[in-house]
Design an enzyme around this catalytic site. Structure first.
Site, PDB file in Angstrom:
ATOM      1  N   ALA A 185      41.367  90.949 -22.204  1.00  0.00           N
ATOM      2  CA  ALA A 185      41.042  90.587 -21.468  1.00  0.00           C
ATOM      3  C   ALA A 185      41.509  89.689 -20.440  1.00  0.00           C
ATOM      4  O   ALA A 185      41.172  89.883 -19.273  1.00  0.00           O
ATOM      5  CB  ALA A 185      39.731  89.777 -22.705  1.00  0.00           C
ATOM      6  N   HIS A 243      39.003  81.097 -18.614  1.00  0.00           N
ATOM      7  CA  HIS A 243      39.400  81.082 -19.878  1.00  0.00           C
ATOM      8  C   HIS A 243      38.695  81.799 -21.226  1.00  0.00           C
ATOM      9  O   HIS A 243      38.010  83.325 -21.002  1.00  0.00           O
ATOM     10  CB  HIS A 243      37.608  79.784 -20.075  1.00  0.00           C
ATOM     11  CG  HIS A 243      36.894  79.481 -21.312  1.00  0.00           C
ATOM     12  ND1 HIS A 243      37.574  78.010 -21.836  1.00  0.00           N
ATOM     13  CD2 HIS A 243      36.356  79.185 -22.105  1.00  0.00           C
ATOM     14  CE1 HIS A 243      37.063  78.266 -22.383  1.00  0.00           C
ATOM     15  NE2 HIS A 243      36.294  78.516 -23.292  1.00  0.00           N
ATOM     16  N   ASP A 245      33.936  74.252 -17.227  1.00  0.00           N
ATOM     17  CA  ASP A 245      33.606  75.333 -17.615  1.00  0.00           C
ATOM     18  C   ASP A 245      32.288  75.469 -16.937  1.00  0.00           C
ATOM     19  O   ASP A 245      31.793  76.972 -17.709  1.00  0.00           O
ATOM     20  CB  ASP A 245      34.083  76.009 -18.559  1.00  0.00           C
ATOM     21  CG  ASP A 245      35.457  75.863 -19.304  1.00  0.00           C
ATOM     22  OD1 ASP A 245      36.165  76.460 -18.201  1.00  0.00           O
ATOM     23  OD2 ASP A 245      35.718  75.208 -21.388  1.00  0.00           O
ATOM     24  N   ARG A 248      47.551  58.386 -12.907  1.00  0.00           N
ATOM     25  CA  ARG A 248      46.344  59.050 -12.500  1.00  0.00           C
ATOM     26  C   ARG A 248      46.535  59.417 -11.395  1.00  0.00           C
ATOM     27  O   ARG A 248      46.004  60.457 -10.654  1.00  0.00           O
ATOM     28  CB  ARG A 248      45.653  58.963 -13.813  1.00  0.00           C
ATOM     29  CG  ARG A 248      45.082  60.354 -13.788  1.00  0.00           C
ATOM     30  CD  ARG A 248      45.953  61.371 -14.400  1.00  0.00           C
ATOM     31  NE  ARG A 248      45.241  62.950 -14.884  1.00  0.00           N
ATOM     32  CZ  ARG A 248      45.704  64.236 -15.669  1.00  0.00           C
ATOM     33  NH1 ARG A 248      47.086  63.712 -16.107  1.00  0.00           N
ATOM     34  NH2 ARG A 248      45.107  65.006 -15.154  1.00  0.00           N
ATOM     35  N   GLY A 290      53.372  80.900 -18.792  1.00  0.00           N
ATOM     36  CA  GLY A 290      52.567  81.817 -17.775  1.00  0.00           C
ATOM     37  C   GLY A 290      52.381  83.113 -18.075  1.00  0.00           C
ATOM     38  O   GLY A 290      52.669  84.384 -17.024  1.00  0.00           O
ATOM     39  N   MET A 337      46.569  73.317 -17.778  1.00  0.00           N
ATOM     40  CA  MET A 337      45.474  71.971 -18.625  1.00  0.00           C
ATOM     41  C   MET A 337      45.754  70.171 -18.194  1.00  0.00           C
ATOM     42  O   MET A 337      45.564  69.863 -18.448  1.00  0.00           O
ATOM     43  CB  MET A 337      46.937  71.588 -19.591  1.00  0.00           C
ATOM     44  CG  MET A 337      47.499  73.057 -20.922  1.00  0.00           C
ATOM     45  SD  MET A 337      45.533  73.467 -21.690  1.00  0.00           S
ATOM     46  CE  MET A 337      44.787  75.054 -20.713  1.00  0.00           C
TER      47      MET A 337
END
Length: 214
Positions: free
Chosen positions: A180, A110, A151, A66, A12, A91
């Site tokens: 960043a 990302h 992404d 799932r 975190g 994740m």
């Protein structure tokens, strides 16, 4: 006031950067209303509790399949009625039903300059390993909206970071976070919270923004 739900899987550090930015006033008109993890051992849950924020774990190990996990994961997120969902080291492969529930209201960080070193298989330390294998001299991080792809959503902010001789994946990962990730994620949230971000024709437009200032 922008209501934020943060989805995490590990330590975190990006969550902490967001909380620190809210506390310091770098993020205004926003509050974190809940933190959700798929990992019961995620230290991010402790970070949230220390800030008096509801912290919940929804683990796939507790569900028969799932689909049941994804339904519960989405339901918990929706309980907080967030205006913005932030993936901060999350994740979990976000199901399409969740993307549809929060159109242009879910963002991700990302650890590379999209479209380089992104897509399936590019996550966490693997990204930095591939950067070093390829021998590029500039990497960085990207904050983008989440869509049905991996992404592929509209890019909000990016920041470059130089690769140094002698870097290991771990050293580079830390530099990318410090130089960043921990800067552009809070910046992006602040811009959204103050109504300065607009998405049209698949691209992000930011009102009165000077790029490169962070």
């Amino acid at each position: 006031m922008l209501r934020i739900a943060v989805l995490v899987s590990g330590g975190g550090t990006n969550l902490q950067a967001i909380l620190d930015a809210i506390d310091s006033g770098k993020i205004t008109n926003a509050e974190v209303v809940g933190v959700l993890s798929n990992n019961p051992k995620a230290y991010a849950l402790e970070r949230a509790k220390k800030h008096g924020i509801e912290a919940v774990c929804v683990s796939p190990k507790n569900f028969a399949d799932r689909a049941a996990f994804e339904d519960a994961y989405l339901a918990q997120t929706q309980k907080w009625h967030p205006d913005l969902v932030v993936l901060a080291g999350c994740m979990v492969v976000i199901p399409e039903k969740m993307v549809k529930a929060f159109p242009n209201r879910m963002i991700n960080i990302h650890p590379a300059l999209i479209p380089s070193f992104c897509g399936r298989g590019y996550y966490g330390l693997h990204v930095h390993e591939k950067v070093l294998e390829r021998g590029v001299r500039v990497t960085g991080a990207t904050v983008h909206f989440v869509d049905a792809g991996t992404d592929t959503g509209p890019i909000i902010l990016q920041k470059a970071v130089y690769v140094q001789d002698g870097d290991t994946p771990e050293i580079l990962q830390r530099r990318v976070m410090e130089q960043a990730e921990w800067k552009i994620m809070p910046e992006a949230i602040n811009l959204i919270a103050n109504g300065r971000v607009n998405v049209s024709d698949g691209k992000v437009h930011i009102k009165d923004y000077v790029y490169g200032k962070i």
